[in-house]
Design a protein around this motif. Sequence first.
Motif: not given
Length: 490
Positions: A146-149, A65-69, A294-298
């Motif tokens: 992109l919601s966290g950028n 699994a790959l996820r942006a954080v 999105f990164p926070i939810r990841n």
Amino acid sequence: METQAIRFYYRGKVHEVTGEATTRTVLQYTREALHCTGTKEGCAEGDCGACTVVIGELADDGSVALRAVNACIQFLPTLDGRALFTVEDLRAPDGALHPVQQALVDCHASQCGFCTPGFVMSLWAMYVNRPEGTGCPTRREIDDVLSGNLCRCTGYRPIIDAAQQMFDLPHQAFDRAALAKQLQALRRDDTLSYEHNGQVFHAPRTLAELGRLRAAHPDARILAGSTDVGLWVTKQFRELKHLLYIGQVAELREISEDPNGLYIGAGALLNDAFDALVNHYPDLAELRQRFASFPIRNAGTLGGNVANGSPIGDSMPALIVLGTRIVLHRDGIMREMPLEDFYVAYQKNALDAGEFVQGIRVPLPRAAQRFRTYKLAKRFDQDISAVCAAFAIELDGETVRSARVAFGGMAATPKRGSAVEAALIGQPWRDATVRAAMAALPADYQPLSDMRATSAYRLAGAQNLLYRFFLETRLDAPLAAHEVNAFANV
């Protein structure tokens, strides 16, 4: 205690780390110890995304699994057994840019460039997680990723253009099988016990071991996604002596279903938990999209949001009106209670010493149930609620047989509205009934004024959300989403 080394995979090799504070962030270590400075620090609280990295880990089925954080709030020991990817990983050995980077160049999507590495990593995670040949993602999918950028100078149009055009460039494959072998070699069967200068970090692998450690160390701070606790360190400069990390406990990531309802373990990531909830309750889709970024939810967990008990936590009102029960665990002994009974006062809950949240049980929808949840905030994405509302009623003909109403942001805890419910139950689902319930709302809530909203605005907003619920669910000519929601087509 004999300390063990933190082991993680980065830039083609395994790194073993000792002698670092348990609360040193991944961002700090990457920049200051590894001297990889492409990843930037902006807000140090997980809001701006300049620090975005991608974490790789073995899923329970052996896949990767790959996820942006956000690296700025992730503590270094949480990398144990995982892989770290930063913007330095993307360029090919011959200097060629990755399609993500090339598209950003071609679309002139970078101006000052400070935020660009974070955008690159969020887009790279989307790129490698999207099966080849499935085409370009939708605009909504791109906006969500992109919601966290945050970009402060170029504007998002060329960045979104690049997100679309990167899939038109020659595909660059990612070798998940090779990464899986590296992570298998790093896999730890026992508890990580790491200590430095009096700071202790435990990462158990099983629920039983977590229960034993929690009972032995009831004052330890439980750590899940670091999306709240991380700010205690980066913003409040707290000294956290003992961290008990639940992110390696497979049993806590369980999401399962039976005829009695949906069970979500306390370690299930927010994105995974919301996917399961939306599958049964489609009306939670907008709240899912607007819940943090999105990164926070990841990184964050639904169990952490519930256990935290913030009066502005967005998940609790909806879960409360759905009749959710919380499962608590103390060294092998479990007990349950209604979620609304878990919150006893501001930032106080019903946990006993040595106890922790194991999961939640959410009933499945009933045919007669009408359910909605709404969020009032100044921004659509990544904003804290002024008011978060949830309503669920069941009708017998046109009579309200049962009603559950809950709000966040209106009291010291997420709270049901007993006076509002009493004004609805047994009455016809008509305009006059709803207006009487709106008039009863001040008996349940006396909200405060703060930087997000005044007391008067919160009260009026809460009343209007109840009326909106009626307009959407009334028996005679209910209004469609596009008629009551300015964001219906976002």
